[in-house]
Every structure is written in C-alpha cells, then in structure tokens.
Design a protein around this motif. Structure first.
Motif, short mmCIF file in Angstrom:
data_model
loop_
_atom_site.label_atom_id
_atom_site.label_comp_id
_atom_site.label_asym_id
_atom_site.label_seq_id
_atom_site.Cartn_x
_atom_site.Cartn_y
_atom_site.Cartn_z
N UNK A 308 39.79 12.78 24.93
CA UNK A 308 41.05 12.06 25.10
C UNK A 308 40.89 11.09 26.25
N UNK A 309 41.21 9.82 26.02
CA UNK A 309 41.08 8.79 27.05
C UNK A 309 42.46 8.21 27.35
N UNK A 310 42.78 8.13 28.64
CA UNK A 310 44.07 7.59 29.08
C UNK A 310 43.83 6.58 30.19
N UNK A 311 44.66 5.53 30.20
CA UNK A 311 44.61 4.51 31.24
C UNK A 311 46.02 4.27 31.74
N UNK A 312 46.26 4.58 33.01
CA UNK A 312 47.55 4.38 33.66
C UNK A 312 47.39 3.27 34.69
N UNK A 313 48.21 2.23 34.55
CA UNK A 313 48.16 1.10 35.48
C UNK A 313 49.57 0.64 35.79
N UNK A 320 57.62 -1.08 30.99
CA UNK A 320 56.23 -0.62 30.90
C UNK A 320 55.78 -0.51 29.44
N UNK A 321 54.51 -0.73 29.22
CA UNK A 321 53.93 -0.67 27.88
C UNK A 321 53.50 0.76 27.57
N UNK A 322 53.68 1.14 26.31
CA UNK A 322 53.26 2.45 25.83
C UNK A 322 52.49 2.23 24.53
N UNK A 323 51.20 2.54 24.55
CA UNK A 323 50.36 2.33 23.37
C UNK A 323 49.48 3.55 23.16
N UNK A 324 49.43 4.02 21.91
CA UNK A 324 48.61 5.20 21.57
C UNK A 324 47.84 4.93 20.29
N UNK A 325 46.56 5.24 20.30
CA UNK A 325 45.70 5.11 19.12
C UNK A 325 45.29 6.50 18.65
N UNK A 326 45.77 6.87 17.45
CA UNK A 326 45.44 8.18 16.91
C UNK A 326 46.38 9.29 17.33
N UNK A 327 47.48 8.96 18.00
CA UNK A 327 48.42 9.97 18.48
C UNK A 327 49.84 9.45 18.28
N UNK A 328 50.77 10.38 18.07
CA UNK A 328 52.17 10.02 17.84
C UNK A 328 52.77 9.47 19.14
N UNK A 329 53.28 8.24 19.10
CA UNK A 329 53.84 7.63 20.30
C UNK A 329 55.11 8.34 20.76
N UNK A 340 57.10 13.31 34.39
CA UNK A 340 57.97 12.70 35.39
C UNK A 340 58.99 13.69 35.93
N UNK A 341 59.49 14.55 35.07
CA UNK A 341 60.54 15.50 35.48
C UNK A 341 59.96 16.74 36.17
N UNK A 342 58.87 17.28 35.65
CA UNK A 342 58.36 18.56 36.14
C UNK A 342 57.24 18.43 37.16
N UNK A 343 56.46 17.34 37.10
CA UNK A 343 55.32 17.18 38.01
C UNK A 343 55.63 16.15 39.10
N UNK A 344 56.54 15.23 38.83
CA UNK A 344 56.92 14.24 39.82
C UNK A 344 56.16 12.93 39.74
N UNK A 345 55.47 12.67 38.64
CA UNK A 345 54.77 11.40 38.47
C UNK A 345 55.77 10.30 38.12
N UNK A 346 55.66 9.15 38.76
CA UNK A 346 56.58 8.03 38.53
C UNK A 346 56.06 7.19 37.37
N UNK A 347 56.20 7.72 36.16
CA UNK A 347 55.66 7.05 34.98
C UNK A 347 56.51 5.86 34.55
N UNK A 348 57.75 5.74 35.03
CA UNK A 348 58.60 4.63 34.61
C UNK A 348 58.12 3.30 35.20
N UNK A 349 57.19 3.35 36.15
CA UNK A 349 56.64 2.15 36.76
C UNK A 349 55.22 1.84 36.26
N UNK A 350 54.75 2.62 35.29
CA UNK A 350 53.35 2.52 34.89
C UNK A 350 53.21 2.19 33.40
N UNK A 351 52.20 1.38 33.09
CA UNK A 351 51.77 1.19 31.71
C UNK A 351 50.83 2.33 31.33
N UNK A 352 50.88 2.73 30.07
CA UNK A 352 50.02 3.81 29.61
C UNK A 352 49.38 3.43 28.28
#
Length: 456
Positions: A308-313, A320-329, A340-352
């Motif tokens: 599994x390969x992920x790129x967070x920028x 933010x952009x959300x793109x998935x290849x081979x996985x349900x978006x 974001x809720x349980x671990x505290x990662x600020x994903x609303x500011x990140x492209x994935x």
C-alpha cells in the motif's frame, strides 16, 4: 400474412413491456426501452413442435438420487481453482470482462491446452485466420481443437451435435442470433433465446459450454440480467489493460464457492498463471521509504501480501484532493476521518493519494490497518520499521477488529519472511501463531504509531 409480434425491452435489465416507457419499472433507468420483433405467428400448434412433455412427480428430497459430479481438468490450475476444482460436465459458464482484457486469449488457451478434451471453438467476431495467428503466438498444443467461424445458432447446434465435443466455446454471445426471432444479434430477445437454447442442449447432452460476454460502460455484463440467472457459473475477468496482471473472479457458481480468485500475467505468449501473487505485489527497496506499508489480504481462502502506497502533502488549494487507485474512495474518506478524530492528524489540510501495487482493485476490509499505517508513515515522513505488515479492520470509533481468516494471513506473512504482523487485540487466543514471526496486538488506531515506529 403472419402477424408480427413486437415488444419493448429494457437494454439494461431486459424488462419486457407492451409499449414504450420512459423509465424502466424494474431497474429505474431512463430511456432504455427499444422496440424489437419477437416472432411471427405460426399456424403449427406449440405442442406439435415441442412434443409431449415428460411426466414428473413430486418426491421427498431424501429420495432424490444424488449424482457425483466428475470435475473436468481444463489444464490451468488458476481456472480450476476458481471453478471449485474443475469444470462440471453439462455446465454453462459465462465469462465477462472489458475489451482487450484477455477473454478470447484465455478461452483459446483452454481450448488449445493438452487436457485431452475435444473442443469446438465457435468464433462470431474473428475469422479462422485471425484465430490461427493468435494460436501460433500462444502455442498450438491440442490438435482436438476445432475452429468454427459462425453466428447462426441453428448451424452451431448442428455442428455440436455432429462433432460431439467435450467443451464448446462461444465467442461471443452478443454476435450469435437465431432465425426464430427477427431482431438483430445482440438484442435482449436474441441473447435470452440463444442462452436458453444453449442451456437446454448442455443439460440434455452433458456438453460443457463456455460463453464469452461483453460488458457495458458501467462494468456489468451486457444484455438482460436473466442471462446471468440462466448460466451456472459467472466469471468476471478484471484488470487494467495498461497493466500486465489480471484477476479471474467468481461471481456466481452453482457447483462451488464464489470466494476464489485466479491471478494471471499477460505476456507475449498469452496468459501465465501466477502461483504466488505476493511476490509480484511486493517491491524490494534498497532503503526504507515513507508512505509504504504492507497489508496481509485474503481473497477467499487464498492469502497474499500487497503493498500500500500513500502520499500526504500540503493542500495547495482550498479543498484538499482525495485520490485512490484500487481502493474505495468513500472508505478512504472514512479512515481519514477516524485518523483525524482518534489520532489527531490534521488531514483537512492535506492532499492524499493512495495506490495499491500491481494495479489491483481490493475491497478487503482487513486492509484498513495497512492503509492507515501508510497514511501515518507519509504524514510524519518516517519509514516503518523493517519486516512489519498489518491485518485488521478499523471501525468508526477507532477500534481495530479482527480481519477474516487472520490465521491464514499470519501464516502467509511468516512464509514470506516478515518478522512482525500487527493484528487486532480481540483476535481469538487459540489461533495458531507460526514460529519466526511476532504477533503484535492493538485495540485501537491510537496504539498503531508506536507499533509502527518503535523498535523493541
């Protein structure tokens, strides 16, 4: 003059109506009804044509004689696995897939394999010369394979009765037509009538018939839905035409389970069976890289490991952009909300951007933990510790649930030399744990970063 009977059919589901309708009452699609000529009235009674019907009497299920189905070896272990151990005599099999995915190549390989079966390959799309060119590329091995370019069903049935083959391949059902109906080939009524006729012949003579079917732009098999109900087995050939790997997946099987898959590699000489998918789905790097995690998946009873390969920028725009290849978006968005809720990662500011190696399309919930691990690794730009893989399902509250067939996943990871595997803490204690691999258990995703980055 004979009276012409006409009706309107839905091109999506095959629903029949006496008049044109804007919206199909069966599937709900709009503007899908087309007018087709069913038949002309005949002066000969139906009883004279069909003859007397056999007499049948109701019997208790315990008094019905059970027959042993002898499985036919098709000469390909992957196809035999998907079919449940081989093909049953008298079965009707439907193979669907995108154009150029390899349906005709797969069927011709089965016909040309040295399996001792006399095969009649009926081609309605290609000439005999075109099939000969493909056969030379694949390799001619079975001299009992007969090529018959024809589209008229009556001629095809006559040749089957004369040649008496063990297996018949119809390429494809959308090109076959019968003179009983006046509609064109590929119409709803033609597909339904031709499939029903082939089914009756297969059941009455014990001849196995393989049908190749086209698909629509939505990915479903073209023609009426009743086509999938008529046949005994429905196989879907999946994959990207730009990628060399293909998956043969069972959707329906009256003679076995539907959870098996077959993996193939498209080469110049045809389709090659892949015995160990884990080797092609894992990449070996000279140095550890961030954003890469390995998940232990199981499709049916067959476990395999996938990268599994992920790129967070940082998001360059407001949304933010959300793109998935081979996985349900949608499932990916759910996992990001959990992070974001349980671990505290600020994903609303990140492209994935998410990708699965090999161009595979996966829907296994047991890969949730691997997706989350890849995202966390890319978010902190830290590679995971060496020799670790994940297997677990993530819930909305952040809990990690046991993945189906966890024992097989752990055994596959140990066989490939992984030192650690992260699974759910709610896994049964009596599960077998192979030697050489450490099983790390967590109960929620908040415990995952420590298990991914901290060495013991």
């Amino acid at each position: 003059m004979a009276k012409v009977k006409k009706a309107y059919f839905c091109k999506n589901c095959g629903f029949e109506a006496p008049k044109w309708l804007g919206r199909c009452p069966s599937c709900g699609e709009w503007n899908t009804f087309t007018e087709e000529i069913i038949s002309r009235e005949s002066t000969v009674p139906a009883a004279v044509i069909a003859g007397p019907l056999p007499k049948a009497t109701p019997r208790p299920v315990s008094q019905i004689r059970q027959s042993e189905h002898r499985r036919i070896d098709l000469g390909n272990p992957e196809i035999n696995r998907v079919l449940g151990g081989g093909m049953v005599p008298g079965s009707l099999i439907l193979i669907g897939g995108e154009p150029g995915i390899g349906k005709s190549t797969l069927s011709l390989q089965m016909a040309l394999s040295n399996n001792g079966l006399k095969t009649l390959y009926v081609s309605g799309e290609e000439s005999a010369e075109q099939i000969r060119m493909r056969a030379e590329r694949i390799g001619i091995g079975n001299e009992e394979c007969l090529i018959y370019p024809e589209t008229l069903l009556e001629n095809i049935v006559a040749q089957i009765a004369e040649q008496k083959p063990d297996v018949v391949v119809i390429d494809s059902i959308q090109t076959i037509y019968t003179e009983v109906l006046d509609s064109s080939a590929g119409s709803v009524s033609q597909i339904r009538e031709c499939a029903a006729t082939l089914l009756k012949y297969a059941k009455s003579t014990g001849t196995s018939i393989i049908i190749i079917g086209h698909i629509t732009k939505d990915g479903t098999i073209a023609g009426p839905k009743i086509l999938e109900h008529i046949v005994d087995v429905v196989l879907q050939f999946e994959g990207d035409s730009n990628n060399i790997y293909r998956i043969l997946r069972g959707i329906k099987n009256r003679f076995g389970a539907t959870f098996e898959i077959g993996v193939f590699e498209m080469l110049e000489s045809g389709l090659k069976a892949v015995d160990n998918p884990s080797e092609i789905l894992l990449t070996h790097y000279e140095e550890p890289l961030s954003g890469i995690a390995v998940g232990a998946s199981a499709d049916g009873i067959r476990p395999y490991l996938i990268e599994v390969q992920a790129l967070v920028s940082g998001a360059a725009y407001g949304t933010p952009q959300r793109s998935a290849t081979g996985f349900d978006t949608r499932r990916m968005s759910m996992l990001l909300a959990v992070l974001e809720k349980r671990v505290g990662l600020k994903m609303f500011q990140k492209d994935l951007f998410l990708n699965f190696a090999g161009g595979f399309k996966v829907s296994d919930p047991g890969l949730d933990l691997a997706v989350v691990a890849a995202v966390i690794s890319s978010y902190y730009d830290r590679p995971l510790i060496g020799g670790v893989c994940c297997a677990g399902e993530v819930g909305l509250s952040g809990e990690v649930r046991p993945a189906p067939r966890s024992e097989q996943r752990i055994s596959e990871a140990a066989r490939l030399g992984f030192k650690r595997i992260i699974v759910s803490g709610y896994l049964a204690k009596e599960i077998r744990r192979p030697r050489g691999i450490e099983v790390i258990t967590i109960n929620n995703v908040a415990q995952l970063p420590k298990a991914l980055f901290v060495e013991d």
